[in-house]
Scaffold this active site. Structure first.
Site, PDB file in Angstrom:
ATOM      1  N   ASP A  62      40.331  78.460   5.409  1.00 30.39           N
ATOM      2  CA  ASP A  62      40.324  77.704   6.663  1.00 30.39           C
ATOM      3  C   ASP A  62      41.714  77.537   7.271  1.00 30.39           C
ATOM      4  O   ASP A  62      41.882  76.788   8.235  1.00 30.39           O
ATOM      5  CB  ASP A  62      39.651  76.339   6.479  1.00 30.39           C
ATOM      6  CG  ASP A  62      40.401  75.438   5.514  1.00 30.39           C
ATOM      7  OD1 ASP A  62      41.037  75.967   4.585  1.00 30.39           O
ATOM      8  OD2 ASP A  62      40.352  74.209   5.688  1.00 30.39           O
TER       9      ASP A  62
ATOM     10  N   LYS B  98      46.971  69.813   6.893  1.00 35.60           N
ATOM     11  CA  LYS B  98      47.978  70.764   6.481  1.00 35.60           C
ATOM     12  C   LYS B  98      47.809  72.022   7.322  1.00 35.60           C
ATOM     13  O   LYS B  98      46.741  72.265   7.871  1.00 35.60           O
ATOM     14  CB  LYS B  98      47.937  71.021   4.986  1.00 35.60           C
ATOM     15  CG  LYS B  98      46.596  71.328   4.402  1.00 35.60           C
ATOM     16  CD  LYS B  98      46.694  71.218   2.892  1.00 35.60           C
ATOM     17  CE  LYS B  98      45.532  71.922   2.241  1.00 35.60           C
ATOM     18  NZ  LYS B  98      44.483  71.042   1.773  1.00 35.60           N
TER      19      LYS B  98
ATOM     20  N   ASP C  82      44.708  80.362   3.312  1.00 37.88           N
ATOM     21  CA  ASP C  82      43.393  80.255   2.670  1.00 37.88           C
ATOM     22  C   ASP C  82      42.253  80.408   3.672  1.00 37.88           C
ATOM     23  O   ASP C  82      42.485  80.703   4.851  1.00 37.88           O
ATOM     24  CB  ASP C  82      43.279  78.939   1.885  1.00 37.88           C
ATOM     25  CG  ASP C  82      43.134  77.725   2.784  1.00 37.88           C
ATOM     26  OD1 ASP C  82      43.589  77.791   3.943  1.00 37.88           O
ATOM     27  OD2 ASP C  82      42.568  76.708   2.340  1.00 37.88           O
TER      28      ASP C  82
ATOM     29  N   ASP D 157      44.564  76.168   6.250  1.00 40.03           N
ATOM     30  CA  ASP D 157      45.459  75.020   6.090  1.00 40.03           C
ATOM     31  C   ASP D 157      46.435  75.185   4.930  1.00 40.03           C
ATOM     32  O   ASP D 157      47.421  74.482   4.849  1.00 40.03           O
ATOM     33  CB  ASP D 157      44.675  73.694   6.001  1.00 40.03           C
ATOM     34  CG  ASP D 157      43.648  73.667   4.893  1.00 40.03           C
ATOM     35  OD1 ASP D 157      43.478  74.697   4.206  1.00 40.03           O
ATOM     36  OD2 ASP D 157      43.003  72.615   4.712  1.00 40.03           O
ATOM     37  N   ARG D 158      46.164  76.139   4.015  1.00 42.33           N
ATOM     38  CA  ARG D 158      47.096  76.353   2.904  1.00 42.33           C
ATOM     39  C   ARG D 158      48.002  77.543   3.184  1.00 42.33           C
ATOM     40  O   ARG D 158      47.625  78.451   3.937  1.00 42.33           O
ATOM     41  CB  ARG D 158      46.341  76.666   1.615  1.00 42.33           C
ATOM     42  CG  ARG D 158      45.497  75.548   1.138  1.00 42.33           C
ATOM     43  CD  ARG D 158      44.868  75.905  -0.185  1.00 42.33           C
ATOM     44  NE  ARG D 158      44.096  74.767  -0.658  1.00 42.33           N
ATOM     45  CZ  ARG D 158      43.857  74.514  -1.926  1.00 42.33           C
ATOM     46  NH1 ARG D 158      44.299  75.336  -2.856  1.00 42.33           N
ATOM     47  NH2 ARG D 158      43.159  73.463  -2.275  1.00 42.33           N
TER      48      ARG D 158
ATOM     49  N   SER E 147      36.969  75.650   2.594  1.00 39.45           N
ATOM     50  CA  SER E 147      38.391  75.924   2.402  1.00 39.45           C
ATOM     51  C   SER E 147      38.677  77.130   1.504  1.00 39.45           C
ATOM     52  O   SER E 147      38.287  78.234   1.833  1.00 39.45           O
ATOM     53  CB  SER E 147      39.058  74.664   1.865  1.00 39.45           C
ATOM     54  OG  SER E 147      40.432  74.780   1.980  1.00 39.45           O
ATOM     55  N   HIS E 148      39.307  76.900   0.358  1.00 37.96           N
ATOM     56  CA  HIS E 148      39.708  78.015  -0.508  1.00 37.96           C
ATOM     57  C   HIS E 148      38.583  78.455  -1.443  1.00 37.96           C
ATOM     58  O   HIS E 148      38.766  79.378  -2.213  1.00 37.96           O
ATOM     59  CB  HIS E 148      40.928  77.607  -1.330  1.00 37.96           C
ATOM     60  CG  HIS E 148      40.644  76.436  -2.211  1.00 37.96           C
ATOM     61  ND1 HIS E 148      40.504  75.159  -1.706  1.00 37.96           N
ATOM     62  CD2 HIS E 148      40.430  76.334  -3.531  1.00 37.96           C
ATOM     63  CE1 HIS E 148      40.229  74.326  -2.699  1.00 37.96           C
ATOM     64  NE2 HIS E 148      40.184  75.010  -3.826  1.00 37.96           N
TER      65      HIS E 148
HETATM   66  C1  VG1 Z   1      42.465  70.382  -3.914  1.00 42.54           C
HETATM   67  C2  VG1 Z   1      43.957  70.183  -3.980  1.00 42.54           C
HETATM   68  C3  VG1 Z   1      44.394  69.149  -2.964  1.00 42.54           C
HETATM   69  C4  VG1 Z   1      43.921  69.574  -1.564  1.00 42.54           C
HETATM   70  C5  VG1 Z   1      42.425  69.798  -1.590  1.00 42.54           C
HETATM   71  C6  VG1 Z   1      41.892  70.313  -0.276  1.00 42.54           C
HETATM   72  O1  VG1 Z   1      41.817  69.181  -4.265  1.00 42.54           O
HETATM   73  O2  VG1 Z   1      44.345  69.783  -5.275  1.00 42.54           O
HETATM   74  O3  VG1 Z   1      45.799  69.019  -3.021  1.00 42.54           O
HETATM   75  O4  VG1 Z   1      44.245  68.590  -0.618  1.00 42.54           O
HETATM   76  O5  VG1 Z   1      42.093  70.746  -2.593  1.00 42.54           O
HETATM   77  O6  VG1 Z   1      42.506  71.507   0.093  1.00 42.54           O
HETATM   78  P1  VG1 Z   1      41.186  68.950  -5.717  1.00 42.54           P
HETATM   79  O7  VG1 Z   1      40.533  67.601  -5.635  1.00 42.54           O
HETATM   80  O8  VG1 Z   1      40.257  70.083  -5.961  1.00 42.54           O
HETATM   81  O9  VG1 Z   1      42.341  68.987  -6.663  1.00 42.54           O
HETATM   82  V1  VG1 Z   1      41.627  72.670   0.953  1.00 42.54           V
HETATM   83  O10 VG1 Z   1      42.711  73.804   1.546  1.00 42.54           O
HETATM   84  O11 VG1 Z   1      40.596  73.169  -0.217  1.00 42.54           O
HETATM   85  O12 VG1 Z   1      40.937  71.752   2.167  1.00 42.54           O
HETATM   86 CO    CO Z   2      41.976  74.911   3.006  1.00 38.42          CO
END
Ligand code: VG1
Ligand code: CO
Length: 593
Positions: free
Chosen positions: A315, A414, A313, A317-318, A130-131
């Site tokens: 992938d 998302k 981001d 989704d953000r 992801s990010h």
């Molecule tokens: C973070 C965010 C959460 C989100 C998750 C996955 O998790 O706070 O809101 O759903 O990332 O997003 P954490 O446990 O690090 O706070 V993504 O776009 O990284 O799949």
């Molecule tokens: Co993501």
């Protein structure tokens, strides 16, 4: 079977369990080097296939009529292609009848969800961290999504983990000489390949289909939004937009959606080539990591600043939404989308929206919209998987998280591009009869009017990344004990209001009754203002502490204050009560949102 592209046999290989193959907030995320250990991916993916037959409703529990079909793709980060080759061989050896793979191995997370749903698949595997940054020294990740298109819930991931602790071997499709039997599959072109499994006396077919990464996703958007109206907005000479993919996966979609479908000029896209290391950046759409976009959208720094800016981001989704020199918090973005949905987005017309949901740390802006519009409103733990049951049972249609995630029941993830199309729809709706050029209602006006109508939830999040894990846990322990002692006088004196809730957030899913404990320490004041602490479940090194601060302001004459000023007192109080600086040795966060 004369048309077969080749054949294979299934062989069994020994492997030892690896420590820590436990999915966090969203999938298994580790350094690439960890994933590159011989047998690491094989052990984890085999654990998934060992678990699925034991999970009722997984589509692999032996009740299905025909062989399961899965989809596989990733955000294109470093190691994506190798992982696809390895996983394909395990998929073929574990009873799957057909595997769809995104062209070039690319699929954004919401598109995987859309594909699973549109084609009624058993599930999918998404390769992304992801990010988190990508590259040989950065992160990789694996997620599993179920037949409803959503991330595997804890009832799945707990079994995956249990299996991973005992795994002793894996099954892989091989040529007679143990090579990759699918080497002839060309991932860069669409096409279908049928292979014959010669392991058993009764020959079985296994099909690999390389599919267009965008077709299903774009078709879904066409059914949700009024593209004609969006085209009219983009044609206005006083409107322009800039979408920054941060070299993440949405670059594989934005030209098609924004340029070909909606008529935006190519100059509306930035960093639109997906790169294995995201160009060395952090593919996280926030004020720090998307600073270039923020500067380009600021009329003080760029006289040609566009009216609308957005980023997504790694992938896809953000999303981050900005106007001309104006940042929209994800909390406000969710609230604005919910407030306009019925009027501005055809998908929600006619009373389809009956409920909304937000994660606990997300500011409660959307709650105000729900109250006014008579919508149900749910508060869930962090992580998209907790929204799935609400979406599937029809309790909520629009959901969001403060971490730049917003989406609806059109998928079970998302969806960054969806959020951008929602915002364009809101702007198109607000400007539908604003014909004289120059009278455009922009992002800032939409949000400021929203604050005047609903009040404003000031919000900030401080991220302390890569803290010492023991220190972070000790701090959380200290906060637990502080709550248990029950003396809130420090907070109450400091803020000047009673603490009405002090707990470690625990959630009972209203649909399936499952319980998620320890989802974050929160102190809620009587006026709704909040201090929240939790540890991240997505990092790959040490511990990341997230501190969330929210303050509600209902007085229309005070909603335009600077957010940092409005929140300063609560931030100080949160640092004091948690003793964060002394536990962690950190005097400032890495990221402030
Ligand atoms: C973070 C965010 C959460 C989100 C998750 C996955 O998790 O706070 O809101 O759903 O990332 O997003 P954490 O446990 O690090 O706070 V993504 O776009 O990284 O799949
Ligand atoms: Co993501």
């Amino acid at each position: 079977m004369g048309d077969a592209a080749g054949s294979f046999v299934i062989k069994q290989f020994g492997v030892k369990p690896f420590e820590g193959q436990k999915m966090g907030t969203s999938g298994l995320r580790k350094k690439v080097k960890v994933f590159q250990q011989p047998g690491y991916i094989e052990a984890f993916v085999q654990s998934i296939f060992d678990a699925l037959p034991e999970i009722p409703g997984s589509g692999m529990d032996g009740r299905a009529q025909s062989a399961p079909v899965l989809v596989l793709g990733g955000d294109g980060r470093y190691f994506n292609r190798e992982a696809i080759r390895t996983i394909t061989r395990l998929v073929a050896a574990n009873g799957v009848g057909k595997l769809l793979i995104g062209q070039n191995g690319i699929l954004c997370t919401p598109a995987v969800s859309a594909i699973i749903r549109a084609r009624r698949l058993s599930g999918g595997i998404i390769l992304t961290a992801s990010h988190n940054p990508g590259g040989p020294n950065a992160d990789f990740g694996i997620k599993y999504n179920t037949g409803d298109g959503g991330p595997a819930p804890e009832s799945y991931t707990d079994v995956f983990y249990a299996k991973s602790q005992r795994v002793s071997g894996y099954r892989s499709a091989c040529t007679e000489s143990d090579a990759d039997p699918f080497a002839s599959v060309n991932l860069s072109r669409r096409g279908s390949y049928t292979f014959v499994d010669r392991t058993a006396a009764t020959e079985r077919r296994f099909v690999i289909e390389v599919i267009d990464s965008a077709d299903d996703y774009v078709a879904l958007f066409r059914s949700i939004f009024d593209f004609e109206r969006l085209r009219a907005l983009l044609r206005r000479p006083d409107f322009s937009m800039l979408f920054d993919s941060l070299h993440g996966v949405t670059g594989a979609y934005t030209r098609r959606i924004f340029c070909e479908e909606l008529g935006a000029p190519p100059s509306a896209l930035r960093n639109a080539t997906p790169l294995e290391d995201f160009g060395g950046g952090h593919p996280d759409p926030n004020l720090v990591y998307a600073a270039e976009l923020v500067a380009l959208c600021d009329p003080k720094q760029n006289p040609k600043a566009p009216e609308f800016g957005a980023a997504s981001d790694g992938d896809g989704d953000r999303n981050m939404i900005i106007g001309r020199g104006f940042f929209v918090t994800p909390n406000d973005s969710l609230a604005v989308i919910a407030a306009y949905a019925e009027r501005a987005i055809p998908y929600f017309a006619g009373g389809k929206l009956v409920g909304v949901a937000r994660s606990m740390p997300t500011a409660s802006s959307v709650d105000r919209v729900a109250a006014k519009h008579g919508l149900a409103c749910y508060e869930t733990p962090t992580g998209w998987k907790f929204f799935s049951s609400l979406l599937s049972s029809g309790r909520a249609q629009i959901c969001g998280e403060e971490s730049f995630g917003t989406s609806s029941d059109h998928v079970r993830e998302k969806d960054g591009i969806w959020a951008v199309l929602c915002w364009l729809s809101v702007l198109a709706y607000r400007n539908v009869d604003k014909t004289p050029v120059g009278s455009l209602v922009g992002v800032q006006q939409v949000v400021e009017e929203h604050w005047r109508e609903y009040g404003r939830n000031f919000f900030t999040r401080y991220d302390y990344e890569e803290c010492d894990a023991d220190a972070a846990h000790a701090m959380m322990q200290h906060l637990e004990e502080y709550q248990r002692r029950g003396d809130m006088s420090l907070l109450e004196r400091g803020y000047g209001d009673k603490v009405s809730v002090a707990d470690n957030f625990c959630y009972t899913d209203p649909v399936d009754g499952s319980v998620a404990r320890n989802q974050g320490i929160r102190f809620v004041f009587a006026d709704g203002s909040r201090i929240v602490f939790r540890l991240s479940g997505t990092g790959s090194m040490g511990a990341t502490i997230r501190m969330y601060i929210e303050k509600y302001e209902s007085d229309p004459s005070r909603v335009d204050q600077d957010a940092a000023t409005a929140l300063r007192g609560l931030v100080q109080l949160a640092l004091e009560v948690s003793k964060l600086p002394s536990f962690t040795g950190r005097d400032r966060p890495n990221v402030i949102t």
